[in-house]
Design a protein around this motif. Structure first.
Motif, PDB file in Angstrom:
ATOM      1  N   UNK A  49      44.959  55.309  35.070  1.00  0.00           N
ATOM      2  CA  UNK A  49      43.700  54.957  34.387  1.00  0.00           C
ATOM      3  C   UNK A  49      43.194  56.157  33.578  1.00  0.00           C
ATOM      4  N   UNK A  50      43.011  55.941  32.279  1.00  0.00           N
ATOM      5  CA  UNK A  50      42.538  57.010  31.403  1.00  0.00           C
ATOM      6  C   UNK A  50      41.035  56.941  31.157  1.00  0.00           C
ATOM      7  N   UNK A  51      40.491  55.729  31.203  1.00  0.00           N
ATOM      8  CA  UNK A  51      39.066  55.571  30.916  1.00  0.00           C
ATOM      9  C   UNK A  51      38.543  54.365  31.684  1.00  0.00           C
ATOM     10  N   UNK A  52      37.426  54.528  32.367  1.00  0.00           N
ATOM     11  CA  UNK A  52      36.779  53.432  33.088  1.00  0.00           C
ATOM     12  C   UNK A  52      35.364  53.282  32.529  1.00  0.00           C
ATOM     13  N   UNK A  53      35.042  52.081  32.110  1.00  0.00           N
ATOM     14  CA  UNK A  53      33.722  51.785  31.554  1.00  0.00           C
ATOM     15  C   UNK A  53      33.009  50.795  32.463  1.00  0.00           C
ATOM     16  N   UNK A  54      31.858  51.203  33.002  1.00  0.00           N
ATOM     17  CA  UNK A  54      31.072  50.300  33.850  1.00  0.00           C
ATOM     18  C   UNK A  54      30.461  49.200  32.981  1.00  0.00           C
ATOM     19  N   UNK A  55      30.438  47.995  33.507  1.00  0.00           N
ATOM     20  CA  UNK A  55      29.827  46.881  32.787  1.00  0.00           C
ATOM     21  C   UNK A  55      28.792  46.204  33.681  1.00  0.00           C
ATOM     22  N   UNK A  56      27.806  45.605  33.038  1.00  0.00           N
ATOM     23  CA  UNK A  56      26.711  44.956  33.752  1.00  0.00           C
ATOM     24  C   UNK A  56      26.425  43.594  33.142  1.00  0.00           C
TER      25      UNK A  56
END
Length: 79
Positions: A49-56
């Protein structure tokens, strides 16, 4: 962005805001905003995993459709 930061942003609408749900003993008058985390967006390659973006998910609950309240929420989220 973490949930506390989003809560701070949503409170700028001056509407009641809760994470997931309001307490049962709270008296709620619509419109209200409820939000919760959803599955994160993960950019990965070769199992790394290179980038993790939290979502809501943000939900505006009203008795009837109110475009001015919708626009208020949109403007707070976009600024």
């Amino acid at each position: 962005m973490d949930p506390k930061q989003l809560l701070t942003i949503l409170k700028q609408t001056e509407l009641p805001v809760a994470y997931r749900a309001f307490r049962e003993d709270e008296e709620i008058v619509l419109p209200i905003i409820v939000f919760e985390e959803s599955d994160p967006n993960v950019f990965a390659a070769d199992g790394i995993p290179y980038y993790v973006s939290e979502t809501y998910n943000v939900e505006l609950q009203t008795d009837d459709r109110d475009l001015s309240t919708e626009r208020l929420l949109e403007s707070v989220l976009l600024n």
